[in-house]
Enzyme design. Structure first.
Site, short mmCIF file in Angstrom:
data_model
loop_
_atom_site.label_atom_id
_atom_site.label_comp_id
_atom_site.label_asym_id
_atom_site.label_seq_id
_atom_site.Cartn_x
_atom_site.Cartn_y
_atom_site.Cartn_z
N LYS A 56 -7.06 -6.32 8.16
CA LYS A 56 -7.97 -6.07 6.90
C LYS A 56 -9.03 -6.96 6.96
O LYS A 56 -10.23 -6.74 6.47
CB LYS A 56 -6.98 -6.68 5.56
N SER A 81 -4.38 -8.17 -4.42
CA SER A 81 -3.73 -9.05 -4.76
C SER A 81 -3.07 -9.59 -3.42
O SER A 81 -2.56 -10.54 -3.21
CB SER A 81 -2.80 -9.36 -5.76
N GLU A 207 4.02 6.28 5.79
CA GLU A 207 4.19 5.65 4.76
C GLU A 207 5.57 5.25 4.20
O GLU A 207 6.59 6.05 4.73
CB GLU A 207 3.52 6.32 3.46
N GLY A 211 7.29 6.13 -1.43
CA GLY A 211 5.61 6.38 -2.02
C GLY A 211 5.16 7.28 -1.18
O GLY A 211 4.09 7.01 -0.19
N ASP A 213 3.12 9.75 -1.17
CA ASP A 213 1.90 10.60 -1.76
C ASP A 213 0.98 11.08 -0.59
O ASP A 213 0.21 12.18 -0.80
CB ASP A 213 1.12 9.55 -2.63
N SER A 307 0.47 -3.66 11.63
CA SER A 307 -0.68 -4.00 10.83
C SER A 307 -0.77 -5.35 10.44
O SER A 307 -1.96 -6.02 9.93
CB SER A 307 -0.63 -2.87 9.75
C1 LIG Z 1 -3.28 -2.90 3.47
C2 LIG Z 1 -2.23 -2.59 4.55
C3 LIG Z 1 -1.89 -1.46 5.13
C4 LIG Z 1 -2.30 -0.18 4.50
O1 LIG Z 1 -3.88 -0.08 4.94
P1 LIG Z 1 -4.49 1.11 4.18
O2 LIG Z 1 -5.72 0.94 4.73
O3 LIG Z 1 -4.69 0.88 2.64
O4 LIG Z 1 -3.87 2.52 4.38
C5 LIG Z 1 -0.92 -1.59 6.05
N1 LIG Z 1 -0.42 -2.69 6.39
C6 LIG Z 1 -0.75 -3.93 6.11
C7 LIG Z 1 -0.03 -5.32 6.59
C8 LIG Z 1 -1.86 -3.96 5.06
O5 LIG Z 1 -2.18 -5.25 4.67
#
Ligand SMILES: *Cc1c(COP(=O)(O)O)cnc(C)c1O
Length: 327
Positions: A56, A81, A207, A211, A213, A307
């Site tokens: 992020k 958050s 996902e 959830g 969606d 991620s």
């Molecule tokens: C926010 C997040 C996601 C999902 O990312 P999006 O851009 O909302 O699809 C996946 N893994 C982690 C660790 C995140 O913080």
């Protein structure tokens, strides 16, 4: 179709230049154990090792770095958050801007502290009686602050796409790419990069099973809204895709898979035990789905985005211990 034009691969490349010297170029790791189990070759992009512990930071920095001088003085406001809050707080600190994060008053103390440690101001709200998006919007309007949403913004999407750009630069061409999916910023950005660099690469979002969606949206051809899902994947508890993210996802993404909480916990254990990596439940989505597909990936070169790695240690210990995952 969304009102603003869709970001392109050029925007991802520009983001990559902007992030140089600020975001880490995280390693791409491999695992013989994973490869042998599936008969495939896996390339793991370790965004759990990114600054503040998740991809992020890429999108947040890319967005804040493009604000003009006046907006920089006024600062940035957001209403997440989770990892996006910390990403905005850190990016703002690096750029010397004020940041204001709207967080629920019952958010975990550790998260409030982490956000304040990055130098952000926290505005608490009551999640039962107040609407966080409205609070953020009126603060932005009153103070001239830039509202930085967590995923449905072209600069956020382009920044997140640099994760896949680096993965493809380091691993070479891939047959398939698995990306965790919440609101779709990461998936849509990565899809822009992968489609441009390797046109035949199959791109999959993953996902939480509770959830799905995104899966429903892709199948129905419209953005489906759901109630907040109960899952250990707290980074993917979003209730709907964004207009921009959905437009890119429906154009570039082959399919959306799901993973159960038990599969996520098993993948977490795999990363801890075999690769010595701390990956948070949401970060395990891509590999959990790839593992389940197993034989259908035989002989392929498969990219997986890990991620993030932000998980409370007591919770981590509980999940590694094999306890029933409680959402
Ligand atoms: C926010 C997040 C996601 C999902 O990312 P999006 O851009 O909302 O699809 C996946 N893994 C982690 C660790 C995140 O913080």
């Amino acid at each position: 179709m969304p009102a603003s034009p869709l970001p392109t691969f050029d925007d991802v490349r520009a983001a990559s230049t902007r992030l140089q010297g600020h975001a880490l170029r995280t390693p791409v790791m491999t695992s013989r154990t994973a490869d042998e189990a599936a008969g495939a070759r896996f390339f793991f992009k370790c965004e759990n090792l990114q600054r503040m512990g998740a991809f992020k930071f890429r999108g947040a920095f890319n967005a804040l770095a493009q604000l003009d001088a006046g907006q920089r003085r006024a600062g940035a406001v957001t209403f997440s958050s989770g990892n996006h809050a910390q990403a905005v707080a850190l990016a703002a600190r690096i750029l010397g801007m004020p940041a204001l994060i709207v967080m629920p008053h019952d958010a975990p103390a550790a998260k409030l502290a982490a956000t304040r440690d990055y130098g952000a101001q926290v505005r608490l709200y009551d999640r039962h009686t107040e609407d966080r998006e409205q609070i953020a919007q009126s603060l932005a309007a009153e103070r001239g602050m830039a509202l930085i949403p967590p995923y449905d913004h072209p600069h956020i999407i382009a920044g997140q796409g640099t994760a896949a750009l680096e993965l493809l630069q380091d691993a070479g061409p891939l047959d398939a790419l698995f990306v965790p999916l919440g609101g779709g910023g990461l998936l849509s950005g990565c899809a822009l990069a992968a489609r441009a660099l390797v046109p035949e690469c199959k791109i999959f979002g993953v996902e939480p099973q509770a959830g799905n969606d995104g899966q429903q949206s892709l199948r129905e051809g419209r953005i489906v809204h759901i109630n907040p899902p109960r899952t250990i994947a707290d980074g993917a508890q979003t209730q709907h895709l964004g207009e921009i993210t959905f437009a890119i996802i429906r154009r570039e993404v082959q399919d959306i898979h799901t993973a159960s909480d038990a599969e996520l916990a098993a993948a977490m254990r795999f990363f801890a035990e075999r690769m010595k990596l701390v990956v948070e439940p949401t970060g395990c989505l891509g590999f959990a789905a790839a593992r389940r597909l197993g034989a259908s990936l035989a002989g392929q070169r498969v990219g997986v985005i890990l991620s993030g790695g932000n998980v409370d240690l007591p919770r981590y210990a509980q999940l590694l211990g094999g306890a029933e995952p409680a959402a």
